[in-house]
Scaffold this motif. Structure first.
Motif, mmCIF file in Angstrom:
data_model
loop_
_atom_site.group_PDB
_atom_site.id
_atom_site.type_symbol
_atom_site.label_atom_id
_atom_site.label_comp_id
_atom_site.label_asym_id
_atom_site.label_seq_id
_atom_site.Cartn_x
_atom_site.Cartn_y
_atom_site.Cartn_z
ATOM 1 N N GLY A 1 -10.794 1.504 3.473
ATOM 2 C CA GLY A 1 -11.185 2.212 4.723
ATOM 3 C C GLY A 1 -12.806 2.190 4.410
ATOM 4 N N ASN B 1 -5.112 3.426 0.811
ATOM 5 C CA ASN B 1 -4.858 2.047 0.525
ATOM 6 C C ASN B 1 -3.730 1.597 1.900
ATOM 7 O OD1 ASN B 1 -3.943 -0.528 0.175
ATOM 8 N ND2 ASN B 1 -3.777 -0.242 -2.179
ATOM 9 N N ASP B 2 -4.239 0.642 2.588
ATOM 10 C CA ASP B 2 -3.500 0.188 3.880
ATOM 11 C C ASP B 2 -2.271 -0.876 3.483
ATOM 12 O OD1 ASP B 2 -5.014 -2.185 3.117
ATOM 13 O OD2 ASP B 2 -5.863 -2.503 5.265
#
Length: 455
Positions: free
Chosen positions: A119, A112-113
């Protein structure tokens, strides 16, 4: 002078039109999964995703029923070594590449960014948001996606195994057991715990396999959560240090490796088509011993150091303990157990991780070899040297050599899956939990035959 005859492999049995249709349905499901991965519309993503799961599930179960349920019961080799998919041919290499690639993307490119983006797997993850909210009261993440795929693989290929080995009561119960523990204890219960704002906990994974469950950081965090957390710590410690030796003494390592463990469950179901690929050579056995006990030693040392560090108030190791734990988690928990352990199924067999890397298997194996009552007894007088037993052994044991000599099989690596006994056409092999006295003795029939020959 006549030319030497050219030996050619016999033609493979033709696939029936009905089987081709079911395989086409599975292919359609894989195509729908790719569409879910690529479609930018959230609504269509979810539609494609669940359509994919439905087609793959229906096609796999229908194919399994046609392939095994409509044919006579019994273990048949089915030209496994001649097929590209199961004989290390082109299809096997492509399958291995796809599985390995999926694990690489899952572990290192799908975190998780911070804004809910996962992604390359982002579309598939968010397709499960509704189901995740229902089960866990939170959005899906990459690990929930992986758990869903993992559980579905065990259930679908477990159905295949139930039809394939329906003649064996032992195999039916054992397969149903791994399906039950994966669905209930490794998927649903951890989700329900999160739904009620409790720690996510897997009651079927213990130290040293689930290595962090006895790390001081995990233990202290669970204890702070109160009654349920304290019970989880007690459960983990009791199962690792007390129940495991007791159960292994009476049942061998099969009670865990072939009946409960999710790693073993995937190997016994999804990995079943590749069990014959395990290397039976003595060289492979030497590497097995070197690697698996090194991994067990490493996690024992890391756990002991972390507790010593904790007892000294965090002054002994500094950041070294955390670095060691993370390094072990990366090399063993991710690369070995995931990327290699599952990705190499089509090339090295279904128990690569269990055989060469699992510290729980090493721990259980030591108990089984030196303290357990479990063994596989053999009756060499009845052995016809067909080789079926060795061919189906996924742990790389040349069972036939024991059977020919009438020697009991007491190996640390044996997981007690019972496939050698199931595949034997003469009933030579039997799984036993007999008395420890005489467990290494060969069959009396062999001694009698030897005396007759000598006289």
């Amino acid at each position: 002078m006549t030319a030497a005859p050219v030996l050619t492999a016999p033609p493979l049995p033709a696939t029936s039109p009905a089987e081709k249709l079911t395989l086409a349905v599975v292919a359609g499901g894989l195509l729908a999964l790719l569409l879910a991965l690529a479609d930018a519309n959230p609504g269509r993503q979810t539609t494609w995703f669940y359509l994919a799961l439905g087609l793959i599930s229906a096609g796999t179960l229908a194919w399994s029923w046609l392939k095994y349920g409509q044919h006579p019961a019994g273990v048949q080799q089915n030209n496994l070594w001649l097929r590209d998919s199961t004989g290390r041919g082109a299809i096997a290499w492509v399958t291995g590449l796809v599985l390995t690639g999926f694990y690489v993307v899952l572990y290192w490119f799908s975190n998780n960014d911070g804004q809910g983006n996962f992604g390359p797997l982002n579309n598939l993850v968010h397709s499960l948001d509704g189901f995740s909210q229902w089960l866990r009261a939170r959005p899906a993440d990459q690990w929930f996606l992986y758990g869903t795929f993992y559980t579905l693989a065990i259930l679908l290929m477990g159905g295949r195994a139930l039809w394939k080995y329906r003649q064996s009561r032992y195999q039916l119960i054992r397969t149903a057991s791994v399906m039950f523990f994966q669905l209930g204890f490794a998927f649903l219960i951890p989700g329900v715990l999160q739904f009620f704002q409790q720690p996510e906990y897997y009651f079927t994974y213990f130290w040293p396999l689930k290595y962090d469950y006895l790390f001081p950081g995990t233990v202290t965090a669970l204890v702070k959560d109160g009654g349920l957390g304290v019970f989880m710590v007690f459960w983990g410690g009791m199962m690792s240090l007390l129940a495991t030796p007791v159960l292994t003494y009476f049942l061998g390592k099969r009670w865990y490796c072939s009946w409960v463990c999710g790693c073993g469950g995937l190997a016994e179901t999804a990995g079943d088509p590749y069990r014959h690929l395990s290397d039976k050579s003595r060289t492979a056995w030497r590497w097995e011993v070197r690697i698996i006990y090194t991994v067990l030693g490493a996690i024992i040392i890391i756990t002991a150091l972390l507790w010593t560090h904790f007892a000294t108030g965090g002054t002994l190791l500094g950041a070294a303990g955390t670095v060691a734990a993370k390094g072990y988690g990366f090399a063993i928990g991710a690369v070995f157990s995931g990327v290699i352990g599952v990705g190499f199924y089509p090339l090295m067999g279904s128990r690569v991780w269990c055989r060469f890397g699992c510290p729980m298997a090493a721990y259980l194996g030591l108990l089984q070899k030196h303290f357990s009552r479990f063994r596989i007894s053999t009756n060499g007088a009845q052995c016809i040297s067909c080789g079926n037993c060795s061919n189906v052994c996924e742990m790389g044991i040349d069972v036939q050599q024991y059977a020919q000599r009438g020697e009991p099989i007491i190996r640390a690596s044996c997981v007690g899956c019972g496939m050698c006994s199931t595949a034997c056409p003469r009933g030579v092999l039997n799984l036993e939990n007999g008395p420890r006295e005489g467990r290494y003795q060969a069959s009396p029939l062999i001694h009698a035959d030897s005396l007759r020959i000598l006289s």
